[in-house]
Write a protein that holds these residues in place. Structure first.
Motif, PDB file in Angstrom:
ATOM      1  N   ALA A 100      41.891  49.001  38.998  1.00 15.65           N
ATOM      2  CA  ALA A 100      41.098  48.198  38.061  1.00 15.65           C
ATOM      3  C   ALA A 100      39.611  48.545  38.114  1.00 15.65           C
ATOM      4  O   ALA A 100      38.823  48.073  37.304  1.00 15.65           O
ATOM      5  N   GLY A 101      39.218  49.364  39.105  1.00 13.41           N
ATOM      6  CA  GLY A 101      37.803  49.712  39.254  1.00 13.41           C
ATOM      7  C   GLY A 101      37.007  48.678  40.024  1.00 13.41           C
ATOM      8  O   GLY A 101      35.774  48.676  40.002  1.00 13.41           O
ATOM      9  N   LEU A 102      37.709  47.799  40.762  1.00 15.08           N
ATOM     10  CA  LEU A 102      37.031  46.757  41.543  1.00 15.08           C
ATOM     11  C   LEU A 102      36.659  47.253  42.949  1.00 15.08           C
ATOM     12  O   LEU A 102      35.992  46.548  43.696  1.00 15.08           O
ATOM     13  N   ARG A 145      30.863  37.181  44.360  1.00 15.25           N
ATOM     14  CA  ARG A 145      30.489  37.979  43.185  1.00 15.25           C
ATOM     15  C   ARG A 145      29.107  38.614  43.254  1.00 15.25           C
ATOM     16  O   ARG A 145      28.881  39.643  42.637  1.00 15.25           O
ATOM     17  N   GLN A 146      28.209  38.003  44.006  1.00 17.70           N
ATOM     18  CA  GLN A 146      26.846  38.559  44.078  1.00 17.70           C
ATOM     19  C   GLN A 146      26.701  39.634  45.163  1.00 17.70           C
ATOM     20  O   GLN A 146      25.651  40.248  45.285  1.00 17.70           O
ATOM     21  N   ILE A 152      28.160  46.508  42.042  1.00 11.91           N
ATOM     22  CA  ILE A 152      28.383  47.914  41.698  1.00 11.91           C
ATOM     23  C   ILE A 152      29.652  48.056  40.855  1.00 11.91           C
ATOM     24  O   ILE A 152      29.670  48.762  39.841  1.00 11.91           O
ATOM     25  N   ALA A 153      30.715  47.373  41.282  1.00  8.37           N
ATOM     26  CA  ALA A 153      31.989  47.448  40.543  1.00  8.37           C
ATOM     27  C   ALA A 153      31.833  46.925  39.114  1.00  8.37           C
ATOM     28  O   ALA A 153      32.357  47.521  38.164  1.00  8.37           O
ATOM     29  N   ALA A 154      31.100  45.817  38.963  1.00 12.93           N
ATOM     30  CA  ALA A 154      30.932  45.205  37.638  1.00 12.93           C
ATOM     31  C   ALA A 154      30.209  46.138  36.665  1.00 12.93           C
ATOM     32  O   ALA A 154      30.390  46.046  35.442  1.00 12.93           O
ATOM     33  N   LEU A 171      35.750  44.105  33.594  1.00 13.10           N
ATOM     34  CA  LEU A 171      34.959  44.406  34.791  1.00 13.10           C
ATOM     35  C   LEU A 171      33.772  43.468  34.976  1.00 13.10           C
ATOM     36  O   LEU A 171      33.472  43.058  36.094  1.00 13.10           O
ATOM     37  N   GLU A 172      33.094  43.137  33.867  1.00 11.62           N
ATOM     38  CA  GLU A 172      31.917  42.267  34.026  1.00 11.62           C
ATOM     39  C   GLU A 172      32.305  40.882  34.559  1.00 11.62           C
ATOM     40  O   GLU A 172      31.489  40.198  35.175  1.00 11.62           O
TER      41      GLU A 172
END
Length: 202
Positions: A100-102, A145-146, A152-154, A171-172
Motif C-alpha cells: 500500500a506504500g505505508l 500519524r504525525q 513520509i509515507a503519506a 495515502l493521504e
C-alpha cells in the motif's frame, strides 16, 4: 524475525535485491558472496529448490516455521498449492502495509506493525502475520500519524509504481482497504513457487 546477515550479502546469495538500497550493491556484484561466488558449479536439484524456498521466505522476511505453515495451509486448500501459498503470504498484514506504500520495505513494515502503529477495522493489531480478508481496512493509528515514517509515507515517497490492484489505498489518509484476494500474476515477488512446493513435498 531479524536476519543478522547483512541484507546486501543476503541479496547476493539469493540472487535478488531484498531492499531498494540493495539494488545498487547487487548490480555491482551480482554473483554470490564468498571466494566461490563466481564459480559455475551446477547446483543439485535439492539446492535449486532450497534456494527458491529461501528466496520466497526472505522476500516476506518470515521464519522457516511461518513458511512451512503457509505451505501446509495452501496444500490443504483448493487450487494450485504454489499460487495459493504465495497468495496467503501476500495477505499478511506486513506485506499489505508495504504494497500500500505505508512502509518502504518489508523490514520497516514488520517493525511498524510490531510497535502497534496500525489498526485493522479500528482495532490495534501488532502481529505482522495477521492474515487479512477482503473488506478489511488497515489504517495508521491516530496517535502515530504525525511520526516521520508516516508523514513520509503519506507523501507517496514509498510508492514504486501504482499500488497493488487488490487494494484501495488513500495515502493521504494513511489507509488501505483489501477489496479482493490477490491473484498470483499481481504479486510482485520473484519466485518459481512450483519449486518451493517440490521442496516441501519431497
Amino acid at each position: 524475525m531479524n536476519n543478522s546477515r547483512p541484507k546486501a550479502k543476503l541479496s547476493r546469495a539469493l540472487g535478488i535485491p531484498l531492499t531498494p538500497k540493495c539494488v545498487k550493491y547487487f548490480e555491482k556484484r551480482p554473483f554470490p558472496p564468498g571466494v566461490h561466488g563466481r564459480s559455475r558449479r551446477k547446483a543439485s536439484d535439492y539446492q535449486v529448490r532450497l534456494l527458491e524456498k529461501q528466496r520466497l521466505r526472505h522476500q516476506y522476511n518470515i521464519s522457516e516455521s511461518q513458511m512451512r505453515k503457509a505451505y501446509d495451509d495452501a496444500h490443504r486448500a483448493e487450487g494450485k498449492t504454489g499460487e495459493t501459498m504465495v497468495t496467503l503470504l501476500e495477505r499478511r498484514l506486513d506485506a499489505t502495509v508495504v504494497r500500500a506504500g505505508l512502509a518502504r520495505t518489508i523490514y520497516q513494515a514488520r517493525q511498524l506493525v510490531v510497535h502497534g502503529h496500525f489498526t485493522v477495522d479500528g482495532k490495534k493489531v501488532d502481529r505482522p502475520a495477521y492474515r487479512l480478508k477482503p473488506g478489511q481496512v488497515v489504517e495508521v493509528r491516530e496517535s502515530s500519524r504525525q511520526k516521520p515514517p508516516f508523514q513520509i509515507a503519506a507523501s507517496g515517497a514509498h510508492l514504486d509504481g501504482p499500488t497493488a490492484p487488490y487494494l484501495s489505498t488513500v495515502l493521504e489518509d494513511l489507509r488501505t482497504t483489501v477489496i479482493r484476494l490477490p491473484q498470483r500474476s499481481e504479486i510482485r515477488v520473484q519466485c518459481d513457487e512450483q519449486l518451493v512446493v517440490e521442496f516441501y513435498a519431497r
